[in-house]
Design an enzyme around this catalytic site. Sequence first.
Site, short mmCIF file in Angstrom:
data_model
loop_
_atom_site.label_atom_id
_atom_site.label_comp_id
_atom_site.label_asym_id
_atom_site.label_seq_id
_atom_site.Cartn_x
_atom_site.Cartn_y
_atom_site.Cartn_z
N GLU A 132 0.81 -1.22 0.00
CA GLU A 132 0.00 0.00 0.00
C GLU A 132 0.84 1.27 0.00
O GLU A 132 0.48 2.26 -0.63
CB GLU A 132 -0.97 -0.01 1.19
CG GLU A 132 -2.12 -1.00 1.04
CD GLU A 132 -1.72 -2.45 1.30
OE1 GLU A 132 -0.60 -2.67 1.80
OE2 GLU A 132 -2.52 -3.35 1.00
N HIS A 153 -11.02 -5.89 8.61
CA HIS A 153 -11.83 -5.67 7.42
C HIS A 153 -13.04 -4.78 7.69
O HIS A 153 -13.96 -4.73 6.87
CB HIS A 153 -12.32 -7.01 6.84
CG HIS A 153 -11.26 -7.83 6.19
ND1 HIS A 153 -10.29 -8.46 6.92
CD2 HIS A 153 -11.00 -8.12 4.89
CE1 HIS A 153 -9.49 -9.13 6.09
NE2 HIS A 153 -9.90 -8.92 4.85
#
Lengths: 391, 334
Positions: B65, B134
Site C-alpha cells: 500500500e 476488514h
Amino acid sequence: MTVMEQRGAYRPTPPPAWQPRTDPAPLLPDARPYRVLGTGAAGGTDPDLLLRLYRQLVAGRRYNTQATALTKQGRLAVYPSSTGQEACEVAAAAVLQERDWLFPSYRDTLAVVSRGVDPVEALTLLRGDWHTGYDSRAHRVAPLSTPLATQLPHAVGLAHAARLKGDDVVAMALVGDGGTSEGDFHEALNFAAVWQAPVVFLVQNNGFAISVPLAKQTAAPSLAHKAVGYGMPGRLVDGNDVAAVHEVLADAVRRAREGGGPTLVEAVTYRVDAHTNADDAGRYRSDAEVETWRAHDPIVLLEDELTHRGLLDDDTRAAARDAAEAMAADLRARMHEDPAPHPMDLFAHTYTRPTPQLREQAEQLRAELEAEASGSEADAGAAAVREGDGR
Amino acid sequence: MTTVAVKPATMAQALTRALRDAMAADPAVHVMGEDVGTLGGVFRVTDGLAAEFGEDRCTDTPLAEAGILGAAVGMAMYGLRPVVEMQFDAFAYPSFEQLVSHVAKMRNRTRGAMPMPLTIRIPYGGGIGGVEHHSDSSEAYYMATPGLHVYTPATVADAYGMLRAAIASDDPVVFLEPKRLYWSKDTWNPEDPPAVEPVGRAVVRRRGSSATLLTYGPSLPVCLEAAEAGREEGWELEVVDLRSLVPFDDETVCASVRRTGRAVVVHESTGFGGPGGEIAARVTERCFHHLQAPVLRVAGFDVPYPPPMLERHHLPGVDRILDAVGRLQWEAES
C-alpha cells in the site's frame, strides 16, 4: 547420502509456472567498489568533464562549509552536511538532462544546488521560512524529503508516468544507507523493477544512520546486493571517486532512458562531519577513523589524478577556489538578510480552495494582525508624543 | 408516451460507472491498486476497466500500500490523476506515512507548485461480517490531517456524483465507501446520472422538528429507519447526511439544529476521539443558545472492531439512536 539420493529414481514434479532466474550474475555488483581515479581506466575519462567536476567539487565543499557556518550564526536551524560526499552529490546532478527529475533526501542540498537551484532557495527548508523554497516543477527537483526513503516511490511513479506518456525522462532518487532499511525503499525498488521504470537509485552509504553503523543496519554483503532480489542490476562504486560515480550513474541513466529499467547504485563514501550540528559524532566513532577517510577525500583524489595527467596548474586551482569563494560570499550576504514570511501564508497552500473552516481561521489571523498593526501605530504615536514632550 | 427506462442500480455499480466515465473523459485518470485489473476489485468496483482502457490505465500493482500510494504521488507530480484503491479500510494503514507526510502536504510544501489530484478509495466500516482488519472506520485519522478532503457517500446518486467530483478535485480526496451499502439499490440512470448537491454541502434527507440526527455513510439508512420508527414515539426526526467530513458544512448542520434545538451525532466509528466529538463541539460552539439539551453521540464502542458474531452489538442501531433521542427530552419534561 542425501535424502534425494536415497530415494533414487524419485523425480519431484516441478511446481507449475515456476521459473526462477537461473543466472542472476549480471545483476550482482562487483565484489569491490568500482574505481576510476588512480587506475588505468582514468585515461579514458574526458579531461573537460574531469575539470568541470573538479570546479563543482571545490564549490560544493565551500558550500558545505559555508552552510555549516551559517548554522553556527543562527541563520540556519540545521544543516546536514555532505562534506566528504560531494562526489556523489555533484555526479548525481551532472548525469541528468534538463527534462529528468531529481528526488533528494534531506542531506542532498548540494545535489539540488548542483542541478541549478539557487543556493538560497535550496536552504529555505533549513532556514525555516518555507518548506520548499524552489519551484519543484520548474527545476524538476522534488522537495527535500525528511522522512526516510519516502521519496523513492515518488521517483518510481513519476518515471512510470513519464514512460506512459512516451517521454524519455529518467528519475534519479537519492537515499542514505539508513534509508535502505525502510519499507518504502523495498516497495520502491520492487515497483520499479516490476514496472521497468526508468529510475536510478543512488544509495550514498556514508557509514552511519546518525550514530548507527552499517553493520548494525544490514547483514547484506553490500547494499548494492539488494538489487538482485528485485531483479535489477546492482552496482558498487567508490563514492569518493567522482569519475567512477559519474560513469556508473551515467551508464545507469542511459540504460533507464533506453528502456532497460532501474538500477541500484551503492556509492561507498563517508560522512566526515557529524549528522547535523546537533550531533556529537565523538560518541560513536574515533578521530582516527575520520582521518583515514579524510585521506581518501574526493577533492584530493581528483587533484592527484589531474596533476598526474598535467591537467591541473596553479591557475586552474586558484580559479576554482575563487569561484567557490565568490559563491560563498554571495550566499553569506543573502542569508544575512532577514526573511519575512507573511503570516497569511499559513493559509495559502493547504487546499486549492480553502475550506469554510480555514476561511474563518484566516479571518481570525487577519484580525489579529490588524490589531497588532494598529497597536504598533498607537505605540509609535505614543513614542512621538513622548519625544515631543522631551523637546 | 415514452418512458425512460430507469433501472435500479447498486452503489457499487454507480461507483464503477463513475470511474469509467472519469477515465473516458480524461486520459490522465489512472486506476491502480491490488486486484483492480483482471479481477475487477474484490468488490468488483473496477470491473471491466482494464478490459476497456488497458492495463496501463487500470493497473494491478504489487501488494504494497505504501508503494501504491507513493507511486501515485509521483504519477500525480507528472500530471496524471491517479485513483488508488485500498482494498479494505485497515489495509490502508501501511500507506499512512505517504498519506500524511506527502499526499496531504505536497501542495503546502511546494507553495502550490505541486497539487495532488489524487483520489484514494477506501471501502470502510462494518456490518458485512468481515473478519478482523476488514471493518474499521478510520475517518477520524483522515479528518485530523490538514490537506486531505474526506468524502463519504451514502446514496447511489451521491456515490456517482461525489466520486466524479473527487477525481476532478485538484486536491487529494480520501473517498470512504461504506461497504455495507455497496449492494444498496436505488432507481438511477447511468446514461443520465442525476446531479447531486456539490461536495461540501450537507443534505437534509428527512425533515423533522423534534431533533436532528447528524450522520453520514453507512449510518444514514439506520438513521432514516430510526426516524421512521420514532414517529411511534411522537418524534419527527430530521436526518442530515453530512456527505463530506472535510470540508464540513457548519451552515446546513447549524440551521437544522437551530430549528430542532436537539442533536444526536450517529456514526460507527469509536466515540472517544471520534468524528462525533468534533461535530458535537462545533454544534455546541455555534448553536448553544438554541440547544434544549447537550449534543449526544451514538457511536461504536471504544473497542477494536469486534469479531463478526458480535458486531451487531457494537454498531449503532435504531434502538440505541431512539434511546439517545429519548434522553434529549429531559428539559422539556422538567
